[in-house]
Design an enzyme around this catalytic site. Structure first.
Site, PDB file in Angstrom:
ATOM      1  N   GLY A  72     -95.049  19.352 -47.131  1.00 34.94           N
ATOM      2  CA  GLY A  72     -94.308  19.891 -46.007  1.00 34.94           C
ATOM      3  C   GLY A  72     -93.233  20.869 -46.480  1.00 34.94           C
ATOM      4  N   SER A  93     -98.085  20.334 -53.241  1.00 36.05           N
ATOM      5  CA  SER A  93     -97.246  21.269 -52.503  1.00 36.05           C
ATOM      6  C   SER A  93     -95.796  20.785 -52.580  1.00 36.05           C
ATOM      7  CB  SER A  93     -97.761  21.401 -51.064  1.00 36.05           C
ATOM      8  OG  SER A  93     -97.201  22.509 -50.424  1.00 36.05           O
ATOM      9  N   TRP A  94     -95.082  20.689 -51.441  1.00 34.05           N
ATOM     10  CA  TRP A  94     -93.713  20.182 -51.504  1.00 34.05           C
ATOM     11  C   TRP A  94     -93.667  18.803 -52.154  1.00 34.05           C
ATOM     12  CZ3 TRP A  94     -88.703  20.127 -51.713  1.00 34.05           C
ATOM     13  CH2 TRP A  94     -87.996  18.958 -51.390  1.00 34.05           C
ATOM     14  N   ASP A 103    -104.916  30.153 -54.810  1.00 37.58           N
ATOM     15  CA  ASP A 103    -103.783  29.687 -54.016  1.00 37.58           C
ATOM     16  C   ASP A 103    -102.767  30.812 -53.831  1.00 37.58           C
ATOM     17  OD1 ASP A 103    -101.659  28.399 -52.835  1.00 37.58           O
ATOM     18  OD2 ASP A 103    -101.785  26.616 -54.104  1.00 37.58           O
ATOM     19  N   HIS A 106    -104.782  26.732 -51.678  1.00 37.64           N
ATOM     20  CA  HIS A 106    -103.745  25.733 -51.439  1.00 37.64           C
ATOM     21  C   HIS A 106    -104.307  24.487 -50.771  1.00 37.64           C
ATOM     22  CE1 HIS A 106     -99.496  24.784 -51.457  1.00 37.64           C
ATOM     23  NE2 HIS A 106     -99.564  24.373 -50.198  1.00 37.64           N
TER      24      HIS A 106
END
Length: 313
Positions: free
Chosen positions: A36, A108-109, A264, A292
């Site tokens: 996120g 990701s985050w 990505d 991604h």
């Protein structure tokens, strides 16, 4: 892989963090750290783990998923929703569940947050598997919300049109962060739609990713995601620029597998390469057909890494 235990961690500051545990109660502990920021943890994250070998812990970070208060409510403040607060929540959850050391999995985050946790508490981490490396440097944020625009000029123009005041300083992320707590639900919904449309555009060239992955979320989840993400990115995630790469030596002795897509555009592969060079015990797997959002080949690499860390060949 249905949870056999769930609860709400009283995290203080009025926040309650939802958690669940599934798999084998006597298995190898593993923590799923979702992305996120603000996405919430989805049931599909359980599928990466062998339920006979893993004790899998999942949690919704502050303000999203099933945690309360939910950031889709403009009355829910974000002053107590920072990287530091999330790191404390993770350690409190470990203590609550009586886990000595656990494997960390995320992308990701989620990779930023788990790296920050592992560098602070290396003695509590057995292994790390990352599916999509980010460290949330301001340079990475600037790429995603400005640099990559050269590939999507029409979509970028629409994104910037959503916050015309950003034209004064070029900081679209901060402008969206100011929009998201607006008391007018139409303003919040429009800003969330515009943000998610941009995110969808950036991943639209990936050959193996689903379409509309951001815009297809439920309205409340979409608003919480954009409100929290813009809040974190406007503050550089409260991390010193490049700190997670500079301090990667703190991960020495922790085996890691970094799975990253060659295609990505959201998080270009150079960050994964830099992290692997700085972390003595990490192995980088670059997947040629993945972006991604991954691919079957990337999924296979993640599954293989998680199996190897239980001793399964």
């Amino acid at each position: 892989m249905e949870p056999y235990d769930t609860g709400m961690l009283d995290a203080g500051d009025g926040h309650r963090v939802h958690w669940e545990v599934c798999g084998n109660p006597d298995g190898k502990p593993a923590l799923v750290v979702h992305g996120g920021p603000g996405s919430g943890c989805r049931p599909g994250a359980r599928r990466w783990f062998d339920p006979e070998r893993y004790r899998v812990v999942l949690f919704d970070q502050r303000g999203c998923g099933r945690s309360t208060p939910h950031a889709s409510d403009p009355r829910a403040g974000l002053s107590a929703n920072t990287t530091e607060h999330l790191l404390v929540d993770m350690e409190r959850l470990r203590e609550l569940l009586n886990v000595d050391r656990w494997l960390l999995y995320g992308g990701s985050w989620g990779s930023t947050l788990l790296l920050a946790y592992a560098q602070r508490h290396p003695e509590r981490v057995s292994e790390i598997v990352v599916n999509g490396v980010t460290t949330t440097r301001r340079s990475e944020i600037d790429w995603l919300y400005r640099g990559v625009a050269r590939f999507f000029p029409e979509e970028w123009e629409r994104f910037m049109a959503g916050v015309p005041e950003a034209g004064r300083d070029g900081d679209a992320v901060a402008a969206y962060a100011r929009r998201m707590p607006d008391p007018d639900p139409m303003v919040r919904a429009k800003a969330a739609d515009d943000w998610c449309a941009w995110e969808d555009a950036v991943v639209s060239c990936e050959p193996n990713g689903p379409s509309g992955v951001y815009s297809a979320r439920a309205p409340a989840a979409r608003i919480a995601l954009v409100r929290i993400a813009s809040h974190y990115f406007a503050h550089g995630a409260w991390l010193e620029e490049g700190a997670l790469l500079r301090n990667a030596a703190r991960l020495t002795g922790i085996p890691g597998v970094l799975v990253h897509g060659r295609l990505d555009l959201s998080s270009p592969p150079d960050t994964a390469w830099e992290l692997c060079r700085a972390w003595p015990d990490a192995r980088l797997v670059t997947v040629g057909d993945a972006g991604h959002l991954g691919s079957d080949a990337a999924d296979a690499e993640v599954l293989a890494a998680l199996d190897r860390f239980t001793g399964r060949p």
